[in-house]
Enzyme design. Sequence first.
Site, PDB file in Angstrom:
ATOM      1  N   ARG A  65     104.629   0.428  52.742  1.00 35.38           N
ATOM      2  CA  ARG A  65     103.942  -0.370  51.733  1.00 35.38           C
ATOM      3  C   ARG A  65     103.882  -1.829  52.188  1.00 35.38           C
ATOM      4  NH1 ARG A  65     101.168   3.021  50.632  1.00 35.38           N
ATOM      5  NH2 ARG A  65     101.990   3.438  52.664  1.00 35.38           N
ATOM      6  N   GLN A  91      96.027   6.349  46.594  1.00 41.01           N
ATOM      7  CA  GLN A  91      97.245   6.746  45.879  1.00 41.01           C
ATOM      8  C   GLN A  91      98.467   6.060  46.521  1.00 41.01           C
ATOM      9  OE1 GLN A  91      99.564   8.996  47.319  1.00 41.01           O
ATOM     10  NE2 GLN A  91     100.803   9.544  45.556  1.00 41.01           N
ATOM     11  N   TRP A  95     101.110   6.604  48.131  1.00 44.71           N
ATOM     12  CA  TRP A  95     101.736   6.858  49.442  1.00 44.71           C
ATOM     13  C   TRP A  95     100.729   7.005  50.563  1.00 44.71           C
ATOM     14  CZ3 TRP A  95     106.183   5.093  48.735  1.00 44.71           C
ATOM     15  CH2 TRP A  95     106.862   5.304  47.532  1.00 44.71           C
ATOM     16  N   LYS A  96      99.453   6.676  50.329  1.00 45.14           N
ATOM     17  CA  LYS A  96      98.481   6.730  51.422  1.00 45.14           C
ATOM     18  C   LYS A  96      98.596   5.453  52.264  1.00 45.14           C
ATOM     19  CE  LYS A  96      97.743  10.637  49.810  1.00 45.14           C
ATOM     20  NZ  LYS A  96      96.616  11.351  49.276  1.00 45.14           N
ATOM     21  N   HIS A  97      97.776   5.309  53.308  1.00 45.45           N
ATOM     22  CA  HIS A  97      97.941   4.147  54.206  1.00 45.45           C
ATOM     23  C   HIS A  97      97.893   2.827  53.434  1.00 45.45           C
ATOM     24  CE1 HIS A  97      96.794   7.213  57.184  1.00 45.45           C
ATOM     25  NE2 HIS A  97      97.407   6.455  58.070  1.00 45.45           N
TER      26      HIS A  97
END
Length: 378
Positions: free
Chosen positions: A7, A180, A182-184
């Site tokens: 993140r 979302q 937890w995506k890149h």
Amino acid sequence: MAESDGRTLGDEEVAAAERVIRSGMLNSVWGTEARALEREIAHVYGTRHAITCSSGTAALHLAVVAAAPDPGDEIITTPITDFGTVAPILAQNAVPIFADVDPSDGNLDPEAVAARIGPRTKAIMAVHLFGAPARIDELRALADEHGLALIEDCAQAWLTGLPGGRLAGTVGQVGCLSLQQWKHITCGDGGVAITDDDELARRMRLFSDKGWDRAAGRSHAAFGLNYRMTELQAAVARAQLVKLPGVVAARRRTAVRLLEALGDLPGIRLPRPGGHAWWLFPVVCPDGDAPERAAHLAAAGIPARAGYLAEPLNRAPVWDAAIYGAARYPLDGYEPNPCPRAEELVDRTLLVIDWNENYTPEHVELIAHEMSKFRARP
Ligand SMILES: *Cc1c(COP(=O)(O)O)cnc(C)c1O
């Protein structure tokens, strides 16, 4: 590895959210942020259109709507993916047909797809799994040959590279991205559909806004839902988009380091780095000991899992449950076909190691060390 959550949320995202709140306009119909995000994503991907929406699943739903299946038409997809790939097929009363995958990377095998094409096939939905490029040119040729739509699910594949310097998401008629958590890159939840086709873009935009052609007054030109992205989501996503190249570059740097550190360690097959965006770091364990290897890594504090899914989607409990009401149309008598190679991956041979942009050479060293310490039980 607690400091390696990934993140890249920081002051830029805080400023973006504050800018929107202070503007007093949080809805993208009247605001400027979602439209700006669309221009910026279309620029990154070199597409004529980008349509923002509330999730990656929503973006895939827009893509299925654009493909316009009749109830009972079939859409061929992969059993190793997020359920967000399949849910839109059901939402449009179409029938998901699962094709088997390439055992080396879990992506759709074009030959298996070809074998599933029939008179009711309307579209192919390919997933660039874990960020590895699917064999999308072969799938496009197949789709063209049979007059099918090709949808690319790039939820795990931001900036995944294809031969010739193209980006995953630009080969099919529609490409879909997810924002979302937890995506890149993320704005909590969010999605984007990209396309070069003006008519498909019009259909998708209408569907995302209740079929409401805003230029035509309070008049409903089509069936649609409310899949609008909010200005808060869009502003945060714009700040994240600036960081995307750095995020993917960092993941690639450390992933290549791990590939080198693992070298030709026996008992595992490593992913091919070409074009990979490294959402996760997948390893194939041909001896079927992925669960034991995952347990070994987890015990050493390395976030890793076997199989990715509890079961491939062709074996998900949903197919034995009520999907609509009492009637199952158009799924009466539906039974997903077996996909032995996908089942083998999920049950025994696929190991996924969490990956993110904050991994350091020390993390890589630790992972490589624990991977090589694992000893198969005699
Ligand atoms: C995350 C994901 C989706 C769904 O995206 P959401 O934004 O969570 O709705 C669809 N397909 C794949 C491959 C995904 O990883």
